[in-house]
Scaffold this motif. Structure first.
Motif, PDB file in Angstrom:
ATOM      1  N   TYR A 105      10.805  18.281   1.885  1.00 38.19           N
ATOM      2  CA  TYR A 105       9.657  18.098   2.785  1.00 38.19           C
ATOM      3  C   TYR A 105       9.460  19.341   3.644  1.00 38.19           C
ATOM      4  CZ  TYR A 105       6.455  15.272   5.626  1.00 38.19           C
ATOM      5  OH  TYR A 105       5.340  14.756   6.253  1.00 38.19           O
ATOM      6  N   GLN A 106      10.561  19.903   4.143  1.00 39.84           N
ATOM      7  CA  GLN A 106      10.476  21.116   4.950  1.00 39.84           C
ATOM      8  C   GLN A 106       9.937  22.290   4.122  1.00 39.84           C
ATOM      9  OE1 GLN A 106      14.436  21.632   6.410  1.00 39.84           O
ATOM     10  NE2 GLN A 106      14.259  20.035   7.987  1.00 39.84           N
ATOM     11  N   ASN A 107      10.423  22.432   2.893  1.00 42.06           N
ATOM     12  CA  ASN A 107       9.937  23.521   2.030  1.00 42.06           C
ATOM     13  C   ASN A 107       8.449  23.380   1.731  1.00 42.06           C
ATOM     14  OD1 ASN A 107      12.497  24.618   1.945  1.00 42.06           O
ATOM     15  ND2 ASN A 107      13.080  23.462   0.106  1.00 42.06           N
ATOM     16  N   MET A 108       8.020  22.137   1.567  1.00 40.44           N
ATOM     17  CA  MET A 108       6.609  21.895   1.296  1.00 40.44           C
ATOM     18  C   MET A 108       5.765  22.307   2.509  1.00 40.44           C
ATOM     19  SD  MET A 108       4.895  18.341   0.008  1.00 40.44           S
ATOM     20  CE  MET A 108       6.212  18.187  -1.188  1.00 40.44           C
ATOM     21  N   ILE A 109       6.255  22.007   3.699  1.00 36.65           N
ATOM     22  CA  ILE A 109       5.530  22.397   4.916  1.00 36.65           C
ATOM     23  C   ILE A 109       5.487  23.909   5.033  1.00 36.65           C
ATOM     24  CG2 ILE A 109       5.581  22.286   7.434  1.00 36.65           C
ATOM     25  CD1 ILE A 109       6.829  19.503   7.168  1.00 36.65           C
ATOM     26  N   ASP A 110       6.603  24.572   4.715  1.00 37.19           N
ATOM     27  CA  ASP A 110       6.623  26.036   4.770  1.00 37.19           C
ATOM     28  C   ASP A 110       5.609  26.637   3.809  1.00 37.19           C
ATOM     29  OD1 ASP A 110      10.246  26.114   5.211  1.00 37.19           O
ATOM     30  OD2 ASP A 110       8.617  25.867   6.667  1.00 37.19           O
ATOM     31  N   THR A 111       5.570  26.103   2.547  1.00 34.38           N
ATOM     32  CA  THR A 111       4.602  26.591   1.552  1.00 34.38           C
ATOM     33  C   THR A 111       3.178  26.392   2.038  1.00 34.38           C
ATOM     34  OG1 THR A 111       6.163  26.052  -0.216  1.00 34.38           O
ATOM     35  CG2 THR A 111       3.868  26.391  -0.856  1.00 34.38           C
ATOM     36  N   PHE A 112       2.921  25.212   2.665  1.00 35.86           N
ATOM     37  CA  PHE A 112       1.578  24.918   3.176  1.00 35.86           C
ATOM     38  C   PHE A 112       1.191  25.902   4.276  1.00 35.86           C
ATOM     39  CE2 PHE A 112      -1.141  22.629   6.221  1.00 35.86           C
ATOM     40  CZ  PHE A 112      -2.228  22.364   5.425  1.00 35.86           C
ATOM     41  N   GLN A 113       2.135  26.205   5.164  1.00 34.48           N
ATOM     42  CA  GLN A 113       1.838  27.143   6.244  1.00 34.48           C
ATOM     43  C   GLN A 113       1.556  28.557   5.693  1.00 34.48           C
ATOM     44  OE1 GLN A 113       5.336  26.570   8.685  1.00 34.48           O
ATOM     45  NE2 GLN A 113       4.155  25.387  10.199  1.00 34.48           N
ATOM     46  N   GLU A 114       2.368  28.977   4.713  1.00 34.82           N
ATOM     47  CA  GLU A 114       2.157  30.310   4.145  1.00 34.82           C
ATOM     48  C   GLU A 114       0.810  30.387   3.427  1.00 34.82           C
ATOM     49  OE1 GLU A 114       5.435  31.024   1.639  1.00 34.82           O
ATOM     50  OE2 GLU A 114       6.915  31.184   3.280  1.00 34.82           O
ATOM     51  N   GLN A 115       0.464  29.316   2.703  1.00 35.56           N
ATOM     52  CA  GLN A 115      -0.811  29.286   1.992  1.00 35.56           C
ATOM     53  C   GLN A 115      -1.974  29.365   2.973  1.00 35.56           C
ATOM     54  OE1 GLN A 115      -0.732  29.247  -1.359  1.00 35.56           O
ATOM     55  NE2 GLN A 115      -2.961  29.371  -1.599  1.00 35.56           N
ATOM     56  N   THR A 116      -1.841  28.644   4.076  1.00 37.74           N
ATOM     57  CA  THR A 116      -2.927  28.632   5.063  1.00 37.74           C
ATOM     58  C   THR A 116      -3.071  29.985   5.740  1.00 37.74           C
ATOM     59  OG1 THR A 116      -2.473  26.286   5.473  1.00 37.74           O
ATOM     60  CG2 THR A 116      -3.790  27.442   7.098  1.00 37.74           C
ATOM     61  N   ARG A 117      -1.956  30.597   6.097  1.00 36.84           N
ATOM     62  CA  ARG A 117      -2.042  31.903   6.751  1.00 36.84           C
ATOM     63  C   ARG A 117      -2.603  32.969   5.811  1.00 36.84           C
ATOM     64  NH1 ARG A 117       3.002  30.060   8.874  1.00 36.84           N
ATOM     65  NH2 ARG A 117       2.850  29.670  11.123  1.00 36.84           N
ATOM     66  N   SER A 118      -2.251  32.862   4.532  1.00 36.07           N
ATOM     67  CA  SER A 118      -2.792  33.845   3.580  1.00 36.07           C
ATOM     68  C   SER A 118      -4.295  33.709   3.458  1.00 36.07           C
ATOM     69  CB  SER A 118      -2.118  33.678   2.210  1.00 36.07           C
ATOM     70  OG  SER A 118      -2.462  32.420   1.655  1.00 36.07           O
ATOM     71  N   MET A 119      -4.818  32.516   3.520  1.00 36.71           N
ATOM     72  CA  MET A 119      -6.253  32.311   3.459  1.00 36.71           C
ATOM     73  C   MET A 119      -6.938  32.847   4.707  1.00 36.71           C
ATOM     74  SD  MET A 119      -6.569  28.474   1.866  1.00 36.71           S
ATOM     75  CE  MET A 119      -8.340  28.574   2.031  1.00 36.71           C
ATOM     76  N   ILE A 120      -6.307  32.667   5.871  1.00 39.28           N
ATOM     77  CA  ILE A 120      -6.912  33.150   7.115  1.00 39.28           C
ATOM     78  C   ILE A 120      -6.924  34.666   7.138  1.00 39.28           C
ATOM     79  CG2 ILE A 120      -6.670  33.179   9.620  1.00 39.28           C
ATOM     80  CD1 ILE A 120      -5.465  30.400   9.428  1.00 39.28           C
TER      81      ILE A 120
END
Length: 478
Positions: A105-120
């Motif tokens: 679950y933590q790794n999934m949150i990390d991936t989500f955060q990285e994906q979001t920051r890359s889009m921004i």
């Protein structure tokens, strides 16, 4: 054991028992609450992570797809909130059941955060890449929600035995609490009954004894107790007091018998003395004989002495009118006039409206006599004694003034203080013949008028003395 010791031992003991029961129930409830709060905190954390990921996707859609620049601060805020929740997950206590799912679950949150920051942070022209990244982030957000719900179910499954154990333990504690409260209440009732009986029982018997004594049965005794407490001491003291009362009564009976014998002897001695009324009748006979023989002054003087004697023979506790007092004072002044002749001048100013004022018997004569003896008796000529009576503002003013030797300030102050308290009688060299001095008159006026009168003394050494009585107006002989 004293009553105080009983109270100091048993009351704190009951308080400690009640405190122990309360503390036990509090600690048991506290443990249940802590387990419940821990489970709820973990579940709420999963729910908040899922919620924040959805909020991030909502604002990411507005910022990237709809190109809404104003949504960027909200997007950053929810990203920071999601980051904080991620740190809470990292610090959360794990067990062998949920350790691996939480790590995924933590790794999934990390991936989500990285994906979001890359889009921004991506370039604005690369729209296809951004759309693909957005879809990828949306899919991860959905997985976060699904895994969060799975973790909630896992936590509930894990805590179900704990919850059932909590329910069972709570039921046991409630039953135990009821038993403890019932036991403490029973002990309190038993102690209260024992303490009240140890106090009220002897007191009740003591009250019955006191009632018997009040009926005159002095041979009654209080129950002797060997408890050693205050009630036992009270009963012993009560019996000793009864013994002392009986001894005093025996002594008083002997004293009364002795007083009776003394009174009989005094009566016999009095019968052998001259009867004052016989003396009064004799003076009247002498006055008439002097008048027949032509000695009119001697007759008048004898009549004045006779009237003065008759007035002084009446009871001093009977009130009289000012008219009677003035008449008696004039008889006294007539006798003194025969004695001092032209050395002393007597002046009277009498208001007839005040003559029915009620006053104590022998109010004026002692003050006049005191003025003669201590004021003007030593003057060879020019002595003046004045008696004035008037009605003023609803009060009666009596003024007796002389121009004699006067008195010191200490004696004046002491005479005024004697109205309300006992003070030594001033020694002024001569005793008054009536035995009713100024202090006596002041006190009798204070008692007669209940303090409603007022008295003034104006005097100085060598300047004479003036005494004024202000009396509340009253008429009619009581």
């Amino acid at each position: 054991m004293s009553i105080r010791s009983k109270l100091f031992i048993f009351i704190p003991l009951l308080v400690l028992l009640m405190s122990f029961v309360s503390y036990f129930l509090f600690e048991s409830g506290k443990n249940v609450q802590e387990s419940y709060y821990l489970m709820m905190d973990r579940i709420l954390l999963y729910k908040q992570v899922s919620k924040e990921s959805k909020e991030v996707m909502r604002y990411l859609n507005r910022y990237v797809i709809q190109i809404d620049e104003e949504s960027y601060p909200d997007l950053r805020k929810h990203l920071e909130a999601l980051k904080g929740l991620r740190e809470q997950l990292a610090n959360m206590e794990k067990n062998e059941v949920n350790a691996l799912p939480i790590l995924n679950y933590q790794n999934m949150i990390d991936t989500f955060q990285e994906q979001t920051r890359s889009m921004i942070g991506g370039e604005e022209g690369d729209s296809n890449a951004k759309a693909g990244a957005y879809l990828q982030a949306e899919r991860i957000s959905r997985y976060i929600g699904e895994d969060g719900q799975a973790l909630v179910d896992l936590e509930l499954e894990h805590y179900r035995p704990v919850y059932e154990n909590i329910i069972l333990t709570t039921a046991k504690m409630n039953n135990l609490g009821v038993y403890l409260v019932f036991t403490v209440a029973l002990l309190s009732i038993v102690f209260s009954l024992w303490l009240s009986s140890s106090i009220s029982g002897p007191i009740r018997r003591l009250v019955l004894t006191a009632k018997q004594i009040s009926k005159g049965k002095l041979d009654t005794k209080a129950p002797e107790l060997s408890t050693g407490d205050e009630i036992g001491i009270l009963c012993q003291t009560f019996n000793r007091m009864l013994d002392n009362i009986q001894e005093l009564m025996d002594k008083n009976m002997k004293g009364l018998e002795k007083d009776r014998l003394v009174k009989e002897l005094e009566l016999k001695a009095l019968q052998s003395q001259i009867n004052p009324h016989f003396l009064f009748n004799t003076l009247n006979a002498i006055a008439k004989l002097a008048y027949i023989e032509g000695a009119e002054k001697t007759s008048d003087l004898t009549v004045s002495v006779s009237r003065l004697l008759r007035y002084n023979l009446q009871k001093l506790d009977h009130p009289v009118t000012l008219r009677d007092e003035v008449q008696n004072a004039l008889e006294y002044l007539a006798i003194q006039k025969a004695r001092f002749r032209d050395r002393i001048q007597f002046v009277t100013e009498i208001d007839e409206r005040a003559m029915e004022q009620i006053v104590p018997c022998l109010t004026l004569q002692p003050i006049l006599e005191n003025a003669l003896v201590h004021g003007i008796e030593g003057m060879e000529e020019g002595a003046l004694l004045k008696l004035g009576i008037a009605c003023r503002e609803g009060r009666v003013l009596i003024e007796i003034a002389d121009n004699g030797a006067g008195m010191s300030e200490d004696i004046r102050t002491m005479l005024l203080q004697s109205i309300v308290k006992d003070v030594p009688r001033p020694h002024r060299g001569k005793e008054q013949s009536t035995g009713l001095g100024t202090v006596n008159v002041f006190k009798r006026l204070q008692l007669f008028y209940d303090g409603m009168q007022s008295i003034e003394i104006i005097s100085a050494e060598g300047e004479g003395t003036t005494i004024r009585f202000y009396l509340p107006l009253s008429t009619g002989v009581a």
